[in-house]
Enzyme design. Structure first.
Site, PDB file in Angstrom:
ATOM      1  N   ARG A 116      -0.424   6.672  15.814  1.00  0.00           N
ATOM      2  CA  ARG A 116      -0.764   8.387  15.768  1.00  0.00           C
ATOM      3  C   ARG A 116      -1.080   8.596  16.340  1.00  0.00           C
ATOM      4  O   ARG A 116      -2.244   8.457  17.108  1.00  0.00           O
ATOM      5  CB  ARG A 116      -1.138   7.286  14.380  1.00  0.00           C
ATOM      6  CG  ARG A 116      -2.054   7.059  13.802  1.00  0.00           C
ATOM      7  CD  ARG A 116      -2.213   6.750  12.323  1.00  0.00           C
ATOM      8  NE  ARG A 116      -3.501   6.710  12.209  1.00  0.00           N
ATOM      9  CZ  ARG A 116      -4.526   5.486  11.569  1.00  0.00           C
ATOM     10  NH1 ARG A 116      -3.367   5.924   9.837  1.00  0.00           N
ATOM     11  NH2 ARG A 116      -5.652   6.235  10.391  1.00  0.00           N
ATOM     12  N   ARG A 173       1.096  -1.264  -0.304  1.00  0.00           N
ATOM     13  CA  ARG A 173      -0.290   0.164   0.043  1.00  0.00           C
ATOM     14  C   ARG A 173       0.815   0.895   0.124  1.00  0.00           C
ATOM     15  O   ARG A 173       0.152   2.369  -0.231  1.00  0.00           O
ATOM     16  CB  ARG A 173      -0.737  -0.163   1.330  1.00  0.00           C
ATOM     17  CG  ARG A 173      -2.052  -1.126   0.915  1.00  0.00           C
ATOM     18  CD  ARG A 173      -2.598  -0.858   2.381  1.00  0.00           C
ATOM     19  NE  ARG A 173      -2.997  -0.332   3.202  1.00  0.00           N
ATOM     20  CZ  ARG A 173      -4.774   0.415   2.517  1.00  0.00           C
ATOM     21  NH1 ARG A 173      -5.740  -0.024   1.819  1.00  0.00           N
ATOM     22  NH2 ARG A 173      -5.194   2.209   2.937  1.00  0.00           N
ATOM     23  N   ARG A 219       9.640   5.543  -3.135  1.00  0.00           N
ATOM     24  CA  ARG A 219      10.323   7.054  -4.115  1.00  0.00           C
ATOM     25  C   ARG A 219      11.520   7.367  -4.280  1.00  0.00           C
ATOM     26  O   ARG A 219      12.493   7.467  -3.152  1.00  0.00           O
ATOM     27  CB  ARG A 219       9.140   8.409  -3.699  1.00  0.00           C
ATOM     28  CG  ARG A 219       7.770   7.908  -3.678  1.00  0.00           C
ATOM     29  CD  ARG A 219       7.237   9.326  -4.718  1.00  0.00           C
ATOM     30  NE  ARG A 219       4.975   8.747  -3.932  1.00  0.00           N
ATOM     31  CZ  ARG A 219       4.755   9.792  -2.802  1.00  0.00           C
ATOM     32  NH1 ARG A 219       5.415  10.087  -2.252  1.00  0.00           N
ATOM     33  NH2 ARG A 219       3.481   9.125  -3.139  1.00  0.00           N
ATOM     34  N   ASP A 272     -10.213   0.446   0.432  1.00  0.00           N
ATOM     35  CA  ASP A 272      -9.968   1.753   0.488  1.00  0.00           C
ATOM     36  C   ASP A 272     -11.595   2.006   0.726  1.00  0.00           C
ATOM     37  O   ASP A 272     -12.446   1.356  -0.423  1.00  0.00           O
ATOM     38  CB  ASP A 272      -9.139   2.399   0.013  1.00  0.00           C
ATOM     39  CG  ASP A 272      -8.041   1.953   0.122  1.00  0.00           C
ATOM     40  OD1 ASP A 272      -8.114   2.391   1.923  1.00  0.00           O
ATOM     41  OD2 ASP A 272      -6.187   2.184  -0.131  1.00  0.00           O
ATOM     42  N   ARG A 298      -8.284  -6.400  13.449  1.00  0.00           N
ATOM     43  CA  ARG A 298      -7.430  -5.179  14.641  1.00  0.00           C
ATOM     44  C   ARG A 298      -9.214  -4.525  14.375  1.00  0.00           C
ATOM     45  O   ARG A 298      -9.469  -3.354  13.596  1.00  0.00           O
ATOM     46  CB  ARG A 298      -6.510  -4.789  14.039  1.00  0.00           C
ATOM     47  CG  ARG A 298      -5.534  -5.491  14.086  1.00  0.00           C
ATOM     48  CD  ARG A 298      -5.112  -6.911  14.933  1.00  0.00           C
ATOM     49  NE  ARG A 298      -4.484  -5.450  15.837  1.00  0.00           N
ATOM     50  CZ  ARG A 298      -4.064  -5.409  17.458  1.00  0.00           C
ATOM     51  NH1 ARG A 298      -4.327  -6.762  18.009  1.00  0.00           N
ATOM     52  NH2 ARG A 298      -2.956  -4.853  17.708  1.00  0.00           N
ATOM     53  N   TYR A 305      -8.543  -5.510   3.210  1.00  0.00           N
ATOM     54  CA  TYR A 305      -8.519  -4.362   3.602  1.00  0.00           C
ATOM     55  C   TYR A 305      -9.332  -3.343   2.125  1.00  0.00           C
ATOM     56  O   TYR A 305      -8.260  -3.310   1.275  1.00  0.00           O
ATOM     57  CB  TYR A 305      -7.475  -4.540   3.569  1.00  0.00           C
ATOM     58  CG  TYR A 305      -6.837  -3.097   3.869  1.00  0.00           C
ATOM     59  CD1 TYR A 305      -7.170  -2.142   5.050  1.00  0.00           C
ATOM     60  CD2 TYR A 305      -5.429  -3.661   4.802  1.00  0.00           C
ATOM     61  CE1 TYR A 305      -6.109  -1.176   5.395  1.00  0.00           C
ATOM     62  CE2 TYR A 305      -4.396  -1.889   5.034  1.00  0.00           C
ATOM     63  CZ  TYR A 305      -5.241  -0.947   5.359  1.00  0.00           C
ATOM     64  OH  TYR A 305      -4.374  -0.288   6.552  1.00  0.00           O
ATOM     65  N   GLU A 362      -4.366   7.650  18.344  1.00  0.00           N
ATOM     66  CA  GLU A 362      -4.712   5.983  17.992  1.00  0.00           C
ATOM     67  C   GLU A 362      -4.579   4.789  18.500  1.00  0.00           C
ATOM     68  O   GLU A 362      -2.722   4.600  18.324  1.00  0.00           O
ATOM     69  CB  GLU A 362      -4.776   6.087  16.986  1.00  0.00           C
ATOM     70  CG  GLU A 362      -5.790   6.944  15.561  1.00  0.00           C
ATOM     71  CD  GLU A 362      -5.908   5.973  14.314  1.00  0.00           C
ATOM     72  OE1 GLU A 362      -5.765   5.636  14.330  1.00  0.00           O
ATOM     73  OE2 GLU A 362      -6.765   7.313  13.899  1.00  0.00           O
TER      74      GLU A 362
HETATM   75  N1  UDP Z   1       3.186   1.177   8.492  1.00  0.00           N
HETATM   76  C1  UDP Z   1       3.893   1.321   9.349  1.00  0.00           C
HETATM   77  N2  UDP Z   1       4.450   2.720   9.157  1.00  0.00           N
HETATM   78  C2  UDP Z   1       4.505   3.478   9.320  1.00  0.00           C
HETATM   79  C3  UDP Z   1       3.119   2.987   9.027  1.00  0.00           C
HETATM   80  C4  UDP Z   1       2.527   2.413   8.017  1.00  0.00           C
HETATM   81  O1  UDP Z   1       4.630   0.504   9.317  1.00  0.00           O
HETATM   82  O2  UDP Z   1       4.572   4.795   9.918  1.00  0.00           O
HETATM   83  C5  UDP Z   1       2.233   0.083   8.584  1.00  0.00           C
HETATM   84  C6  UDP Z   1       1.694  -1.288   8.699  1.00  0.00           C
HETATM   85  O3  UDP Z   1       1.447  -1.821   9.070  1.00  0.00           O
HETATM   86  C7  UDP Z   1       0.227  -0.307   8.438  1.00  0.00           C
HETATM   87  C8  UDP Z   1       0.633  -0.306   7.235  1.00  0.00           C
HETATM   88  O4  UDP Z   1       1.518   0.248   6.613  1.00  0.00           O
HETATM   89  O5  UDP Z   1      -1.143  -0.483   8.929  1.00  0.00           O
HETATM   90  C9  UDP Z   1      -0.341   0.363   5.838  1.00  0.00           C
HETATM   91  O6  UDP Z   1      -0.683   1.156   6.358  1.00  0.00           O
HETATM   92  P1  UDP Z   1      -1.400   2.979   5.716  1.00  0.00           P
HETATM   93  O7  UDP Z   1      -1.207   4.162   6.091  1.00  0.00           O
HETATM   94  O8  UDP Z   1      -1.669   2.018   4.605  1.00  0.00           O
HETATM   95  O9  UDP Z   1      -2.380   2.145   7.094  1.00  0.00           O
HETATM   96  P2  UDP Z   1      -4.279   3.105   6.851  1.00  0.00           P
HETATM   97  O10 UDP Z   1      -3.923   4.748   7.020  1.00  0.00           O
HETATM   98  O11 UDP Z   1      -5.358   2.097   6.564  1.00  0.00           O
HETATM   99  O12 UDP Z   1      -4.604   2.463   8.913  1.00  0.00           O
END
Ligand code: UDP
Length: 386
Positions: free
Chosen positions: A281, A174, A178, A352, A251, A350, A302
């Site tokens: 986060r 996901r 870059r 979007d 989860r 999962y 969160e």
């Molecule tokens: N992830 C991580 N560190 C980060 C951001 C994301 O390890 O700083 C991993 C984590 O396993 C997460 C996945 O990447 O569940 C997908 O991240 P995304 O930001 O797409 O998650 P969402 O916003 O859907 O919670």
């Protein structure tokens, strides 16, 4: 005579389906939702103390590459331009995410050009992994151990409650890597946030004389639905079958709310990648609406945990045993008549928002065509099992 359909769930899946069905078929649609609000996990509401629009179940940023989906959602209300820029705190320092040329240069204290960074990452990647089978292997194969440990290992362990080796590689896919300074978290062409929140968009979808909504109304499988020609279920698949094959792993997220004056963290999302920090986060919602002015601010820490019987399911884990269980539920569902399953919870994926909307639109079209032609009706919105 006009047909009566019943949709369980007033989130994006249910709302899009209802909106499309009343336009395609001579029908009325009733929507039930056990919550006292519509919108599912995309529900937005202004905070009582600050008047800031809060995404009540965590941040939602609309992204898609499909113009038809972008045009579709925009037909229900104005979307303002919003580019999601995320920062990550790891071992006492703040970095830019997703991993970009900026992150690589910051992290390794270098001044690489794009080509040099590419070459460097290639030199630290674990090439012995040729076909990554899980999240960890995917990370080690493409970014190497140091970046993986700093940004993904701890966060992922907190987020998913298991070792990253148990998770599918698709979760990591996901997030892009870059070799330039683009810090947009997403890669899609169209991105934005609805000016008046997601709830206004979803409610507008359901605002039709042939659609009625009953909130706070729980659906129990086995209850009498003979008054309806067909039922569409968008709730959790295992709950529909009363967990007869066990509980699918999810989860859930809990939030701690805080108020402050001015600006708490300077952007909407700061990730906490160290495993010692108990939350994943911090999300400060005023930054989702930079076109609004607010003196105070509200932000949420969160926390992620396993979903218990009284929790809202958020993220499908899809571990090996979940997939086995899913197969049993899907087989059982396929043998039923008069009911279809669609959306994130009913297909246990999962997804979007743009995936959910696109799939509900396609499903409505397929259903309406089959229904009008008296053909076999589709049971699931997705054909692939996994
Ligand atoms: N992830 C991580 N560190 C980060 C951001 C994301 O390890 O700083 C991993 C984590 O396993 C997460 C996945 O990447 O569940 C997908 O991240 P995304 O930001 O797409 O998650 P969402 O916003 O859907 O919670």
């Amino acid at each position: 005579m006009s047909k009566r359909f019943l949709i369980i769930g007033a989130g994006f899946s249910g709302a899009v389906l209802a909106n499309r069905l009343v336009n395609l078929l001579d029908c009325t649609v009733e929507i039930w939702d056990e919550r006292t609000h519509s919108g599912g996990n995309c529900y937005t509401k202004r905070d009582e103390e600050t008047n800031i629009m809060v995404h009540q179940y965590g941040p939602h940023i609309f992204n898609t590459d499909k113009k038809e989906i972008w045009d579709y959602v925009n037909s229900f209300g104005e979307f303002k331009n919003y580019v999601h820029r995320v920062k990550a705190l790891s071992a006492g320092k703040i970095y830019s995410l997703p991993i970009s040329l900026f992150t690589i240069n910051q992290f390794f204290n270098k001044c690489f050009t794009p080509d040099e960074a590419r070459e460097f990452l290639d030199s630290i990647a674990d090439k012995s992994i040729t076909d990554p089978q899980n999240f960890e292997e995917q990370a080690l194969r493409f970014i190497g151990e140091d970046l993986y440990k700093a940004f993904f290992y701890g966060y992922t362990k907190k987020q998913w409650g298991c070792e990253p080796t148990a998770l599918p590689a698709s979760i990591l896919k996901r997030i892009p890597v870059r070799f330039n300074y683009d810090d947009n978290y997403h890669t899609n062409e169209f991105t934005g946030i609805p000016k008046d929140g997601y709830s206004s968009i979803i409610d507008k979808m359901m605002d039709h004389p042939s659609i009625s909504i009953k909130l706070g109304k729980k659906f129990e499988s086995g209850s009498d639905t003979s008054a309806y020609s067909h039922v569409f279920y968008t709730g959790p698949l295992d709950a529909y079958f009363k967990f007869s094959h066990g509980r699918l792993g999810y989860r859930t997220v809990t939030f701690e709310k805080f108020y402050a004056h001015g600006d708490y963290q300077g952007l909407s999302q700061m990730n906490y990648c160290d495993v010692e920090v108990p939350y994943t986060r911090v999300v400060e919602h005023k930054h989702f609406t930079p076109w609004e002015k607010h003196e105070k601010t509200v932000f949420f820490k969160e926390f992620s945990k396993e979903t218990g019987p009284n929790d809202e399911p958020y993220y499908p884990k899809r571990l090996h045993n979940d997939k086995e269980m899913l197969r049993h539920y899907r087989n059982e569902a396929e043998s039923l008549e008069g009911i279809s399953f669609l959306g994130r919870l009913a297909t246990y994926r999962y997804m979007d928002m743009h995936h959910v909307i696109g799939e509900a639109l396609t499903f409505a079209d397929v259903f309406a065509k089959s229904y009008a032609g008296r053909k076999k009706l589709p049971v699931f919105s997705n054909t692939e099992e996994f």
